[in-house]
Design a protein around this motif. Sequence first.
Motif, mmCIF file in Angstrom:
data_model
loop_
_atom_site.group_PDB
_atom_site.id
_atom_site.type_symbol
_atom_site.label_atom_id
_atom_site.label_comp_id
_atom_site.label_asym_id
_atom_site.label_seq_id
_atom_site.Cartn_x
_atom_site.Cartn_y
_atom_site.Cartn_z
ATOM 1 N N ARG A 78 0.736 -1.200 -0.119
ATOM 2 C CA ARG A 78 -0.196 0.073 -0.101
ATOM 3 C C ARG A 78 0.746 1.160 -0.074
ATOM 4 O O ARG A 78 1.103 1.922 1.149
ATOM 5 N N PRO A 79 1.475 1.746 -1.295
ATOM 6 C CA PRO A 79 2.092 2.681 -1.283
ATOM 7 C C PRO A 79 1.652 4.061 -1.256
ATOM 8 O O PRO A 79 2.189 5.093 -0.850
ATOM 9 N N LYS A 80 0.204 3.892 -1.555
ATOM 10 C CA LYS A 80 -0.556 5.173 -1.688
ATOM 11 C C LYS A 80 -0.989 5.823 -0.585
ATOM 12 O O LYS A 80 -1.579 4.724 0.324
ATOM 13 N N GLN A 81 -1.026 7.002 -0.097
ATOM 14 C CA GLN A 81 -1.516 7.535 1.096
ATOM 15 C C GLN A 81 -3.108 7.276 1.099
ATOM 16 O O GLN A 81 -3.859 7.610 0.171
ATOM 17 N N LEU A 82 -3.636 7.041 2.090
ATOM 18 C CA LEU A 82 -5.090 6.672 2.195
ATOM 19 C C LEU A 82 -5.780 7.957 2.504
ATOM 20 O O LEU A 82 -5.350 8.717 3.058
ATOM 21 N N ARG A 83 -7.115 8.051 2.258
ATOM 22 C CA ARG A 83 -8.006 9.055 2.557
ATOM 23 C C ARG A 83 -8.834 8.675 3.400
ATOM 24 O O ARG A 83 -9.633 7.568 3.117
ATOM 25 N N ILE A 84 -8.806 9.227 4.625
ATOM 26 C CA ILE A 84 -9.553 8.662 5.941
ATOM 27 C C ILE A 84 -10.605 9.743 6.306
ATOM 28 O O ILE A 84 -10.260 11.040 6.523
ATOM 29 N N GLY A 85 -11.923 9.263 6.600
ATOM 30 C CA GLY A 85 -12.784 10.282 7.140
ATOM 31 C C GLY A 85 -13.178 9.785 8.194
ATOM 32 O O GLY A 85 -13.404 8.736 8.859
ATOM 33 N N LEU A 86 -12.788 10.850 9.323
ATOM 34 C CA LEU A 86 -13.164 10.690 10.803
ATOM 35 C C LEU A 86 -14.269 11.383 11.130
ATOM 36 O O LEU A 86 -14.369 12.659 11.284
ATOM 37 N N ILE A 87 -15.432 10.802 11.500
ATOM 38 C CA ILE A 87 -16.677 11.215 11.573
ATOM 39 C C ILE A 87 -17.052 11.377 13.256
ATOM 40 O O ILE A 87 -16.997 10.246 13.687
ATOM 41 N N GLU A 88 -17.328 12.643 13.589
ATOM 42 C CA GLU A 88 -17.578 12.654 15.115
ATOM 43 C C GLU A 88 -18.748 13.741 15.203
ATOM 44 O O GLU A 88 -18.971 14.784 14.601
ATOM 45 N N ARG A 89 -19.621 13.486 16.147
ATOM 46 C CA ARG A 89 -20.935 14.284 16.546
ATOM 47 C C ARG A 89 -20.332 15.637 16.730
ATOM 48 O O ARG A 89 -21.097 16.691 16.338
ATOM 49 N N SER A 90 -19.523 15.788 17.706
ATOM 50 C CA SER A 90 -18.994 17.127 18.111
ATOM 51 C C SER A 90 -17.575 17.109 18.361
ATOM 52 O O SER A 90 -17.039 16.126 19.079
ATOM 53 N N PHE A 91 -16.862 17.884 17.793
ATOM 54 C CA PHE A 91 -15.374 17.980 17.900
ATOM 55 C C PHE A 91 -14.962 18.920 19.368
ATOM 56 O O PHE A 91 -13.963 19.107 19.490
ATOM 57 N N ALA A 92 -15.996 19.241 19.949
ATOM 58 C CA ALA A 92 -15.872 20.207 21.247
ATOM 59 C C ALA A 92 -15.314 18.961 22.113
ATOM 60 O O ALA A 92 -15.397 17.974 22.083
ATOM 61 N N GLU A 93 -14.703 19.708 23.378
ATOM 62 C CA GLU A 93 -14.161 18.890 24.335
ATOM 63 C C GLU A 93 -14.779 18.128 25.267
ATOM 64 O O GLU A 93 -15.972 18.853 25.814
ATOM 65 N N PRO A 94 -14.891 16.557 25.188
ATOM 66 C CA PRO A 94 -15.964 16.068 26.033
ATOM 67 C C PRO A 94 -15.716 16.210 27.559
ATOM 68 O O PRO A 94 -14.477 16.433 27.966
ATOM 69 N N ASP A 95 -16.746 15.701 28.242
ATOM 70 C CA ASP A 95 -16.617 15.994 29.786
ATOM 71 C C ASP A 95 -17.085 14.607 30.112
ATOM 72 O O ASP A 95 -18.305 14.329 30.192
ATOM 73 N N ARG A 96 -16.076 13.627 30.732
ATOM 74 C CA ARG A 96 -16.488 12.358 31.083
ATOM 75 C C ARG A 96 -15.795 11.991 32.514
ATOM 76 O O ARG A 96 -14.664 12.356 32.637
ATOM 77 N N ILE A 97 -16.280 10.932 33.087
ATOM 78 C CA ILE A 97 -15.628 10.663 34.481
ATOM 79 C C ILE A 97 -14.777 9.514 34.356
ATOM 80 O O ILE A 97 -14.291 9.050 35.409
ATOM 81 N N VAL A 98 -14.669 8.905 33.224
ATOM 82 C CA VAL A 98 -14.040 7.570 32.820
ATOM 83 C C VAL A 98 -12.809 7.939 31.876
ATOM 84 O O VAL A 98 -12.811 8.869 31.147
ATOM 85 N N GLY A 99 -11.966 6.923 31.804
ATOM 86 C CA GLY A 99 -10.906 7.117 30.553
ATOM 87 C C GLY A 99 -10.000 8.290 31.249
ATOM 88 O O GLY A 99 -9.437 9.058 30.047
ATOM 89 N N GLU A 100 -9.569 8.131 32.167
ATOM 90 C CA GLU A 100 -8.679 9.165 32.607
ATOM 91 C C GLU A 100 -7.122 8.535 33.317
ATOM 92 O O GLU A 100 -6.370 9.181 33.738
ATOM 93 N N LEU A 101 -7.113 7.293 33.291
ATOM 94 C CA LEU A 101 -6.126 6.652 33.630
ATOM 95 C C LEU A 101 -5.423 5.981 32.699
ATOM 96 O O LEU A 101 -6.086 4.848 32.227
ATOM 97 N N LEU A 102 -3.986 6.104 32.264
ATOM 98 C CA LEU A 102 -3.532 5.226 31.182
ATOM 99 C C LEU A 102 -2.378 4.380 31.769
ATOM 100 O O LEU A 102 -1.426 4.867 32.300
ATOM 101 N N GLN A 103 -2.555 3.188 31.941
ATOM 102 C CA GLN A 103 -1.559 1.986 32.510
ATOM 103 C C GLN A 103 -0.347 2.142 31.421
ATOM 104 O O GLN A 103 -0.238 2.746 30.359
ATOM 105 N N PRO A 104 0.772 1.786 32.430
ATOM 106 C CA PRO A 104 2.268 1.871 31.743
ATOM 107 C C PRO A 104 1.989 1.075 30.188
ATOM 108 O O PRO A 104 2.862 1.632 29.240
ATOM 109 N N GLY A 105 1.626 -0.111 30.309
ATOM 110 C CA GLY A 105 1.389 -0.762 29.037
ATOM 111 C C GLY A 105 0.720 0.037 27.774
ATOM 112 O O GLY A 105 1.104 0.055 26.861
ATOM 113 N N GLY A 106 -0.117 0.838 28.279
ATOM 114 C CA GLY A 106 -0.868 1.740 27.369
ATOM 115 C C GLY A 106 0.000 2.933 27.012
ATOM 116 O O GLY A 106 -0.146 3.427 25.839
#
Length: 483
Positions: free
Chosen positions: A34-62
């Motif tokens: 695959r030598p050609k650059q991919l064209r990728i569409g990243l679809i998100e409802r809102s690109f504003a900063e989200p506010d959640r209470i989980v997904g705040e700790l990344l382990q060393p393996g992560g």
Amino acid sequence: MATSRNSYDVLIVGGGVAGCALAYGLATITSKARPKQLRIGLIERSFAEPDRIVGELLQPGGCNALRKLGLSDCLEGIDAVAVRGYCVVNDGKQVHIPYPNGQEGRAFHHGKFIMALRKKALAAPGVEGIEATVTSLLTADGEHRVYGVCATRKNSGTETKENFYAPLTFVADGCFSNFRAEVLSEAFEKPVTRSYFVGAILKDVKLPIDKHGTVALVRGSGPVLLYQIGEHDTRILIDVKAPLPSDLKQFVLDRVLPELPESVQPALVDALNRERLRRMPNSFLPPIEQGGEQSKEGAILVGDSWNMRHPLTGGGMTVAFNDIVILTDLLRTVPNFEDWACVSQILHAWHWSRKPLGSTINILSIALYDLFGAEDECLEVLRVGCFKYFQLGGSCIREPVSLLAGISNRRFLLFWHFFAVAFYALWVMFTHPRPVAVRKGGIEKQVMRRPGIEEYPWLLVKAVRVFWTACIVFGPPLWSELQ
């Protein structure tokens, strides 16, 4: 009708942890196939900063997986705090569980981290951000193949529907996925929710061990997690069994607050008076192999839309980033994403390549939650045994935490230590002092006393029940992950 403007090589539904990492990973793959650059569409409802209470700790393996993806700089400039291990607190006693070899994780505000990931992904070559709400997957009449999505854009107060086309669509819309059932068809399993995390932010609190997550074991409730996510902010997550009590604040004040470290209690009271408690379901969803007859062609689930584990161990993002590392590396060899037979072979290889780490973290999260959130006397025996096992130190700490941290993926170690905990718990039950109620002078008091030999017949019966409980805790998640 497809046009060059709305046609892509890849569409990704969801601009969260998995979606952004996948977009960046695919944008940077190059190979002879695959030598050609991919064209990728990243679809998100809102690109504003989200506010959640989980997904705040990344382990060393992560953190290690993030580095392999070239995204480690997303941890810079977001007030992220180094995490060097855990402190487990039970009945006023604590045990120190450091990560091995000086490795570190990171804790941060979820929204800040997501915005850093999005900035990096959207700046990658070939990635186009599309702010729209995906309403359906596009399939031809009578066909089993997805060839794009239909999405709604908001422009100046009006909504317009638009179709986007690609031979490969990744669904990364998270734990509340709208398309999980559609992609997996008959193989679809509903997530199982056994409890909720109730969260708040504590201000300028001193944890028992600096730069260590704290796990407080609370009688009559699930475990409580605390970890610093900024210079002044510490996240508290209180596990509450379903169904939730009608008055959460009073439940926390009456049942949880008294069993937390004293240094934390005033900050929690202040948080309860300052803000509303927020909640998030803790769900389990075992991974199902994709690419066969049981799933639609042209669509692939990634992240929490496909596989979830209890967030007690903070392993979700570690699994997701490791999944993306493996998947993007395998996709380098696919010259044409329209060749579903080739993609199916890649999905089969991916499913089993991710198993060592993914299944280890998934099983560990369920087993630890059952022990730490003990609901009956047999689980209570295992919980006490687990805490005392950690107190032994050495390999009894080093090897289990290497699994939890995503550093090691040796499933035999998980099997070995889980049943070592079970047998040690039985030894503790027979030989260690435990609180016993006695009456003296008309007053009932709690004293610590070892079991007498006359209690052994009853304890032998209880030991069988405890060991059977251990098998029930470990067996079902192990079976679900080996498929």
